[in-house]
Each structure stands twice: as structure tokens, then as C-alpha cells.
Design a protein around this motif. Structure first.
Motif, PDB file in Angstrom:
ATOM      1  N   TYR A 174      51.477  16.186  40.959  1.00  0.00           N
ATOM      2  CA  TYR A 174      51.054  14.784  40.780  1.00  0.00           C
ATOM      3  C   TYR A 174      52.040  13.840  41.462  1.00  0.00           C
ATOM      4  O   TYR A 174      53.251  13.997  41.346  1.00  0.00           O
ATOM      5  N   GLY A 175      51.506  12.850  42.173  1.00  0.00           N
ATOM      6  CA  GLY A 175      52.354  11.855  42.820  1.00  0.00           C
ATOM      7  C   GLY A 175      53.069  12.350  44.056  1.00  0.00           C
ATOM      8  O   GLY A 175      53.992  11.695  44.547  1.00  0.00           O
ATOM      9  N   GLY A 176      52.658  13.499  44.599  1.00  0.00           N
ATOM     10  CA  GLY A 176      53.293  14.005  45.810  1.00  0.00           C
ATOM     11  C   GLY A 176      54.579  14.763  45.576  1.00  0.00           C
ATOM     12  O   GLY A 176      55.257  15.146  46.532  1.00  0.00           O
ATOM     13  N   LYS A 177      54.946  14.994  44.307  1.00  0.00           N
ATOM     14  CA  LYS A 177      56.134  15.792  44.001  1.00  0.00           C
ATOM     15  C   LYS A 177      55.900  17.218  44.471  1.00  0.00           C
ATOM     16  O   LYS A 177      54.821  17.782  44.274  1.00  0.00           O
ATOM     17  N   LEU A 178      56.934  17.805  45.078  1.00  0.00           N
ATOM     18  CA  LEU A 178      56.795  19.142  45.639  1.00  0.00           C
ATOM     19  C   LEU A 178      57.584  20.153  44.828  1.00  0.00           C
ATOM     20  O   LEU A 178      58.767  19.982  44.564  1.00  0.00           O
ATOM     21  N   ASP A 179      56.896  21.219  44.404  1.00  0.00           N
ATOM     22  CA  ASP A 179      57.533  22.342  43.728  1.00  0.00           C
ATOM     23  C   ASP A 179      57.458  23.556  44.641  1.00  0.00           C
ATOM     24  O   ASP A 179      56.404  23.817  45.240  1.00  0.00           O
ATOM     25  N   VAL A 180      58.549  24.302  44.749  1.00  0.00           N
ATOM     26  CA  VAL A 180      58.589  25.496  45.597  1.00  0.00           C
ATOM     27  C   VAL A 180      58.700  26.728  44.698  1.00  0.00           C
ATOM     28  O   VAL A 180      59.621  26.825  43.881  1.00  0.00           O
ATOM     29  N   ILE A 181      57.769  27.658  44.851  1.00  0.00           N
ATOM     30  CA  ILE A 181      57.666  28.815  43.971  1.00  0.00           C
ATOM     31  C   ILE A 181      57.467  30.082  44.804  1.00  0.00           C
ATOM     32  O   ILE A 181      56.764  30.066  45.820  1.00  0.00           O
ATOM     33  N   ASN A 182      58.085  31.168  44.364  1.00  0.00           N
ATOM     34  CA  ASN A 182      57.966  32.448  45.051  1.00  0.00           C
ATOM     35  C   ASN A 182      56.817  33.272  44.469  1.00  0.00           C
ATOM     36  O   ASN A 182      56.664  33.376  43.249  1.00  0.00           O
TER      37      ASN A 182
END
Length: 299
Positions: A174-182
Motif C-alpha cells: 500500500y502506498g508504493g512501499k516496497l517489501d523484498v522477500i525470498n
């Protein structure tokens, strides 16, 4: 034209299983004093995929204000109150515990600083606020749109290929927040397909299974003398296993642009650097104590 970076990616988690345990904490928000409930629950899921049966115990966290910002009642809060009445394996045993279905759940990045090593730990967690009675069709699955940051062979401790792939994916929240996940790819057919058809800097949609398993390993303590005493440790495996996906990477207005993703990554980098700075500022300044020998007066 590319997909707007403020458009949240598909991010769905579906869990049905036995309710293992729950915990609840009440509080009030710092900004406006609204009451809230936060806590965790663990769901035991027995599922079969790739021809193998597997039992996972999957933690899910929640944070639910009692009222919305406009003052109206939050339905999710009432849902959490109903969760308190459900029977858990911890309280009544596996046979009588309730099956639970978790909907509206999402994957998100979980970053924290280890109090022991001072290093940043990057992991993932599942959040939800809606819980219902489930059935016996147990499952723990995900459905995600990800921007592929990297694809590489997984190596064991001796730097030998395991036959699996590691896919590092960015999820636009939401809101362009970026999460990086393997993510992990382990079935040979899936490994072959993704190796040939998926590339970095592309947007894809993938589905798969959630694995959270524990294994006890026992070994004898090593010493040049004396008794070899068995030592048991528990090793926990937390993996997101990709089992299927779209045929080809998305294009045009269905795909995020590399420029937008890089900007969002810079924001993420600054956020994580600030987290490390704040943690170091919290650390108490420890003074080294002089080393002395014990004397009779000490006793």
C-alpha cells in the motif's frame, strides 16, 4: 505505459488448519488513543504437494484498532473477540481444537536487528485481521505479484548446487512501499520452466505453498575427555515454495517499471539504514570490567 507504483500488487495468503495457540495484548494507539488488540496465533497445517505430506506450524500476527479513524466500529476488532473464544490445541488438545480459516492475510517483510549480533535480520511474516471457522481441507498457500530482483541457484554449505532456485522478489505494498522477500523453487519442472522463461527486472504472478517446519537434531558434545553428552537443538525452516505462476512475465501497463522500482528501493534502503541507526542509539554503553583473580575474601 507501466503499472503505477502506487497500485498495490496482488498479495493473498490462504490458510486453513488447526488452531494451535493464540496470544493477545491490549493497548491504545499513541497518536489518537484508540483501543486496539494485537497478538499472534499459530496454525498447524497438514498439506500434500509434490507427492509429499508436510506439517507446518505457521505464525500469523494481527493489529486491530477497536474504532476506525472516523469513529465507527471496526468489524475486524469484533472478529478478534470471536477468535478469543476458539479452542486451541494448547488448551484442549489436537482432537477437540477448532479448525480455523484465515482470510485477507498478506505477506510482508519483517526486518529487525539482532540483539545478540547487532546485525540486521531480513525475514517475512504473515498479517491478517479476519479469522473464521475452517474445515478439514487444510492448506497454506500464497498468491503474489512480484518484481523479480534476482534468480540464482541455491548452494549448500559446501557451495554445491542443491537443485533448487532462489527467487528474490519485490512486493509493492500500500502506498508504493516496497517489501523484498525470498522465494524458493524446488520441483525440477518448476526450476526448469522459471530458468527458461523468467528474468530479472520483470513482473510476474506466482503461487505456492508456505512451509514452516521444525526438526530436532541431536549430536554428542565434542570434548577431548569425559562423557559424550547428547545435545539437542531445534532447526526451523521458513520457506515460500513457488509451485506455479504466469506463463510469461507481464508487459506494458501490467508490469512495474525498473525506474519506479529503483526509486522505491532507495526509500526502502533509507528506512532500513534509519532502523540500524536508531537501534545503535538505543544500545547501552557498556564499560569493560577489569579482570581480576578470585580471592578468599570473595567467598
Amino acid at each position: 505505459m507501466s503499472k503505477d507504483i502506487n497500485t498495490q500488487a496482488v498479495n493473498k495468503v490462504n490458510i486453513i488448519g488447526k488452531l494451535l495457540e493464540t496470544s493477545f495484548v491490549e493497548g491504545k494507539t499513541k497518536t489518537d488513543g484508540r483501543p486496539y488488540e494485537r497478538g499472534n496465533l499459530v496454525v498447524r497445517v497438514t498439506q500434500t504437494y509434490g507427492g509429499n505430506e508436510e506439517v507446518s506450524e505457521i505464525p500469523v500476527s494481527f493489529f486491530v484498532p477497536k474504532f476506525k479513524k472516523d469513529g465507527s466500529t471496526n468489524p475486524a476488532y469484533e472478529n478478534v473477540q470471536a477468535l478469543k473464544k476458539m479452542k486451541t490445541v494448547q488448551n484442549v488438545g489436537a482432537e477437540d481444537a477448532d479448525y480455523i480459516r484465515i482470510t485477507g492475510a498478506q505477506l510482508e517483510e519483517n526486518n529487525f536487528v539482532s540483539s545478540r549480533s547487532g546485525q540486521r535480520i531480513d525475514s517475512w511474516q504473515i498479517r491478517s485481521s479476519f479469522f473464521n471457522s475452517g474445515n478439514t481441507k487444510q492448506v497454506a498457500s500464497f498468491d503474489e505479484e512480484i518484481y523479480i530482483m534476482n534468480i540464482e541457484e541455491e548452494m549448500d554449505r559446501d557451495e554445491n548446487p542443491t537443485g533448487r532456485l532462489k527467487v528474490r522478489g519485490a512486493i509493492v505494498q500500500y502506498g508504493g512501499k516496497l517489501d523484498v522477500i525470498n522465494f524458493i523453487v524446488e520441483h525440477p519442472d518448476c526450476v526448469d520452466y522459471i530458468s527458461r522463461n523468467y528474468n530479472t527486472n520483470t513482473t510476474v504472478r506466482v503461487q505456492g505453498r508456505i512451509r514452516v517446519t521444525s526438526t530436532e537434531i541431536t549430536k554428542n558434545s565434542e570434548s577431548s575427555w569425559g562423557e559424550a553428552i547428547p545435545e539437542t537443538t531445534t532447526v526451523t525452516t521458513r520457506e515460500l515454495i513457488i509451485t506455479k505462476g504466469c506463463d510469461d512475465p507481464y508487459e506494458d501497463d501490467m508490469a512495474y517499471s525498473e525506474t519506479d522500482i529503483r526509486k522505491a528501493m532507495n526509500v526502502r534502503k533509507a528506512r532500513l539504514e534509519q532502523m540500524m541507526t536508531d537501534k545503535k542509539a538505543e544500545a547501552p554503553k557498556k564499560q569493560a570490567k577489569p579482570v581480576t583473580d578470585w580471592t578468599d575474601e570473595d567467598f
